[in-house]
Scaffold this motif. Structure first.
Motif, PDB file in Angstrom:
ATOM      1  N   ASP A 219      69.079 101.358  61.991  1.00 28.13           N
ATOM      2  CA  ASP A 219      68.227 100.408  61.259  1.00 28.13           C
ATOM      3  C   ASP A 219      67.227 101.149  60.392  1.00 28.13           C
ATOM      4  N   TRP A 220      66.968 102.378  60.759  1.00 26.57           N
ATOM      5  CA  TRP A 220      66.006 103.192  60.013  1.00 26.57           C
ATOM      6  C   TRP A 220      66.359 104.651  60.251  1.00 26.57           C
ATOM      7  N   LEU A 221      65.808 105.497  59.404  1.00 20.52           N
ATOM      8  CA  LEU A 221      66.082 106.920  59.527  1.00 20.52           C
ATOM      9  C   LEU A 221      64.771 107.686  59.636  1.00 20.52           C
ATOM     10  N   GLY A 222      64.696 108.571  60.618  1.00 26.32           N
ATOM     11  CA  GLY A 222      63.558 109.476  60.739  1.00 26.32           C
ATOM     12  C   GLY A 222      63.889 110.778  60.029  1.00 26.32           C
TER      13      GLY A 222
ATOM     14  N   ALA B 217      56.174 105.974  45.280  1.00 23.62           N
ATOM     15  CA  ALA B 217      56.001 105.508  43.898  1.00 23.62           C
ATOM     16  C   ALA B 217      57.320 105.609  43.128  1.00 23.62           C
ATOM     17  N   ALA B 218      58.151 106.578  43.508  1.00 26.17           N
ATOM     18  CA  ALA B 218      59.440 106.765  42.837  1.00 26.17           C
ATOM     19  C   ALA B 218      60.523 105.862  43.433  1.00 26.17           C
ATOM     20  N   GLY B 219      60.139 104.993  44.373  1.00 25.46           N
ATOM     21  CA  GLY B 219      61.085 103.991  44.864  1.00 25.46           C
ATOM     22  C   GLY B 219      61.653 104.244  46.248  1.00 25.46           C
ATOM     23  N   ALA B 220      61.312 105.369  46.873  1.00 24.53           N
ATOM     24  CA  ALA B 220      61.827 105.635  48.218  1.00 24.53           C
ATOM     25  C   ALA B 220      61.088 104.745  49.226  1.00 24.53           C
ATOM     26  N   ASP B 221      61.845 104.099  50.099  1.00 23.15           N
ATOM     27  CA  ASP B 221      61.281 103.139  51.052  1.00 23.15           C
ATOM     28  C   ASP B 221      60.761 103.878  52.294  1.00 23.15           C
TER      29      ASP B 221
ATOM     30  N   HIS C 106      66.705 108.374  50.573  1.00 18.59           N
ATOM     31  CA  HIS C 106      66.706 106.924  50.424  1.00 18.59           C
ATOM     32  C   HIS C 106      67.820 106.471  49.497  1.00 18.59           C
ATOM     33  N   ARG C 107      68.030 107.216  48.411  1.00 20.32           N
ATOM     34  CA  ARG C 107      69.112 106.877  47.484  1.00 20.32           C
ATOM     35  C   ARG C 107      70.459 106.933  48.206  1.00 20.32           C
ATOM     36  N   ARG C 108      70.630 107.943  49.033  1.00 19.23           N
ATOM     37  CA  ARG C 108      71.909 108.157  49.723  1.00 19.23           C
ATOM     38  C   ARG C 108      72.157 107.117  50.813  1.00 19.23           C
ATOM     39  N   THR C 109      71.101 106.708  51.532  1.00 15.49           N
ATOM     40  CA  THR C 109      71.312 105.872  52.727  1.00 15.49           C
ATOM     41  C   THR C 109      70.895 104.414  52.531  1.00 15.49           C
ATOM     42  N   GLY C 110      69.951 104.164  51.643  1.00 19.33           N
ATOM     43  CA  GLY C 110      69.411 102.813  51.491  1.00 19.33           C
ATOM     44  C   GLY C 110      68.572 102.368  52.676  1.00 19.33           C
ATOM     45  N   LEU C 111      68.324 103.255  53.622  1.00 20.28           N
ATOM     46  CA  LEU C 111      67.614 102.866  54.845  1.00 20.28           C
ATOM     47  C   LEU C 111      66.104 103.019  54.686  1.00 20.28           C
TER      48      LEU C 111
ATOM     49  N   PRO D   3      78.861 110.167  58.347  1.00 23.07           N
ATOM     50  CA  PRO D   3      79.336 109.126  59.265  1.00 23.07           C
ATOM     51  C   PRO D   3      78.428 107.898  59.304  1.00 23.07           C
ATOM     52  N   LEU D   4      77.118 108.106  59.224  1.00 25.01           N
ATOM     53  CA  LEU D   4      76.184 106.971  59.251  1.00 25.01           C
ATOM     54  C   LEU D   4      76.383 106.057  58.050  1.00 25.01           C
ATOM     55  N   VAL D   5      76.546 106.659  56.883  1.00 24.53           N
ATOM     56  CA  VAL D   5      76.592 105.879  55.643  1.00 24.53           C
ATOM     57  C   VAL D   5      78.019 105.468  55.289  1.00 24.53           C
ATOM     58  N   ASP D   6      78.955 106.429  55.359  1.00 24.06           N
ATOM     59  CA  ASP D   6      80.312 106.180  54.862  1.00 24.06           C
ATOM     60  C   ASP D   6      81.336 105.969  55.980  1.00 24.06           C
ATOM     61  N   GLY D   7      80.938 106.222  57.227  1.00 24.11           N
ATOM     62  CA  GLY D   7      81.907 106.093  58.315  1.00 24.11           C
ATOM     63  C   GLY D   7      83.002 107.144  58.254  1.00 24.11           C
ATOM     64  N   GLU D   8      82.667 108.345  57.788  1.00 22.86           N
ATOM     65  CA  GLU D   8      83.654 109.433  57.765  1.00 22.86           C
ATOM     66  C   GLU D   8      82.943 110.780  57.707  1.00 22.86           C
ATOM     67  N   TYR D   9      83.674 111.826  58.031  1.00 18.42           N
ATOM     68  CA  TYR D   9      83.219 113.177  57.695  1.00 18.42           C
ATOM     69  C   TYR D   9      83.868 113.496  56.358  1.00 18.42           C
TER      70      TYR D   9
END
Ligand code: PNW
Length: 459
Positions: A292-295, A401-405, A354-359, A256-262
């Motif tokens: 805005d961010w994910l814990g 280092a692998a790109g995760a923010d 990070h890949r899944r959410t971009g957050l 729901p957070l990323v795609d707006g659906e189950y």
């Protein structure tokens, strides 16, 4: 100049910031002080058989009265962030309506004490202590609780958002929904099976409603904290099982957070979430993009396996309604609570999330339960905890280092405290607490983390 830059927003990620965390019911005690109302954890802990040592958070670390000492301990660690939670029943003893000013005043003082010590506060609005009055009306199983949560969030933010710039709505809604409403091992101790998915949706909705309300009035960063887990099938035949577990552990929050659906895999195991009476038009649109961010809280991976005939299924199955019987494999080494130590699991989880959410991601909890070891010169020796933290901090750097923010790494927890159903039998603290008089004594891990924070040792 510090005041001019308030509130401190999300860190920019140029370096990995360090912090430590606590939660209100686990440390505060003082459950009858300053007009606090009862929470579901007061009720649950009073029920025989729910807590291993029959204890409760009634006294805990007495942090309600010792918050200055605790702020000094965080300052002594030299870390920049302190994550604490706010007890809803201190703010609204009846769960809605009337606001108890003395409760707000308390967190006001907590925040100021941190800022005076150059520590950045981050507040979690819900770390499981639902006002009992709301539970009596159905709790997270009913939609009105999500609406009440948004009102509560607004009250707290109006008081603190000039000084607190990073907010989390929920901590580990998986625990609230499934441990609380399916397995029944956490408050409120319900066993509703698939009915727990009503709680799932209301938790997701409540996050979105609260985030919207806070952002409408304040320039702050609002996120949510999930106990996501890498799910690693033990053998190819366990893959369909792993997919169902992944759906309830991870996807039911991220979809729901990323795609707006189950998504399909969620609906396959949680058909309740296709009910249009529960998931109303507009709900999922509201949840999409609402963080805005994910814990990310991480302790251990999940390794599902098929049940071996003749062996009973794993008891944690009760926390995954509709998944079917399964076993969980736990290899060595394990911490004192029996959780397998796998630092690579954190690296994979951060990169994948990070890949899944971009957050932007904060590791909002990571830590180890260790049995109290002997003292050398008065210092509790907890080398296993140091090894655990060192390994996971290194894994966090590899993920970056692998790109995760990933912007911060926050250790669970500052103090030995009330560990929910385990009572005081399992301790995660950097600081030992004498249960007789709440005397605080830093452990070897505290000294190690302070050295890391000062740049004297590199993980
Ligand atoms: C998290 N499980 O709890 C919480 O956020 C903390 O309050 C807690 O002290 C910490 O982790 C250590 O346990 C969990 O049984 C408790 O799967 C139990 C489970 C997961 C998370």
């Amino acid at each position: 100049d510090t005041a001019a830059r308030l509130p401190h927003r999300l860190p920019d990620g140029s370096v990995l910031e360090l912090g430590t965390a606590t939660a209100a019911y686990q440390i505060e005690g003082a459950v009858d002080v300053d007009g606090r109302g009862p929470s579901v954890w007061d009720t649950f802990t009073a029920r025989p058989g729910t807590i291993k040592d029959a204890s409760s958070g009634a006294t805990a670390c007495d942090s309600y009265h010792r918050h200055l000492e605790d702020a000094d301990l965080v300052a002594g660690l030299g870390v920049r962030w302190y994550r604490f939670s706010i007890a809803w029943p201190r703010i609204q003893p009846e769960g809605r309506g009337r606001v108890e000013t003395r409760g707000l005043d308390h967190y006001d003082r907590v925040v100021d004490a941190l800022l005076e010590r150059r520590i950045v506060p981050t507040a979690t609005l819900y770390h499981w202590d639902l006002p009992q009055a709301l539970e009596d009306e159905g709790g997270w199983l009913v939609r009105s609780t999500a609406e009440a949560f948004a009102d509560y969030a607004e009250v707290v933010a109006d008081r603190l958002a000039d000084r607190v710039g990073v907010w989390a709505t929920h901590n580990e809604p998986w625990c609230t929904a499934y441990l609380g409403h399916s397995a029944g091992v956490f408050a409120p101790g319900r066993r509703e099976g698939g009915g727990a998915h009503r709680a799932v949706h209301h938790l997701n909705l409540s996050h979105a409603l609260a985030a919207e309300r806070i952002r409408a009035a304040h320039a702050v960063d609002v996120g949510t904290v999930l106990n996501l887990a890498p799910v690693w099938p033990e053998r190819p035949e366990a893959e369909p099982l792993a997919e169902r577990i992944d759906a309830l552990r991870n996807r039911v929050w991220l979809d729901p957070l990323v795609d707006g659906e189950y998504g399909e895999s969620v609906l396959a195991v949680a058909p309740e979430l296709a009910d249009a009476e529960l998931v109303r038009p507009g709900d999922l649109e509201l949840v999409q993009g609402s963080a805005d961010w994910l814990g990310v809280n991480y302790y251990t991976p999940t390794r599902p396996d098929l049940v071996v005939p003749g062996r009973p299924p794993h008891p944690e199955g009760a926390a995954y309604p509709g998944v079917g019987d399964f076993d969980l494999v736990v290899r060595e080494p394990r911490t004192d609570i029996g959780w397998e130590v796998v630092a690579d699991g954190l690296e994979e989880l951060l990169v994948e999330t990070h890949r899944r959410t971009g957050l932007p991601i904060l590791v909002t909890e990571n830590g180890a339960a260790c049995a109290d070891a002997e003292r050398v010169d008065g210092v509790v020796q907890d080398d296993d905890r140091i090894d655990y933290l060192r390994g996971h901090l290194a894994a966090t750097h590899r993920a970056r280092a692998a790109g995760a923010d990933v912007r911060a790494y926050v250790v669970w927890t500052l103090l030995d405290n009330f560990e929910w159903a385990e009572g005081y039998t399992k301790t995660f603290g950097l600081v030992h607490i004498d249960p007789a008089d709440q005397t605080r004594t830093p452990k070897a891990s505290y000294r190690w983390l302070a050295q890391v924070a000062r740049g004297e040792v590199t993980p």
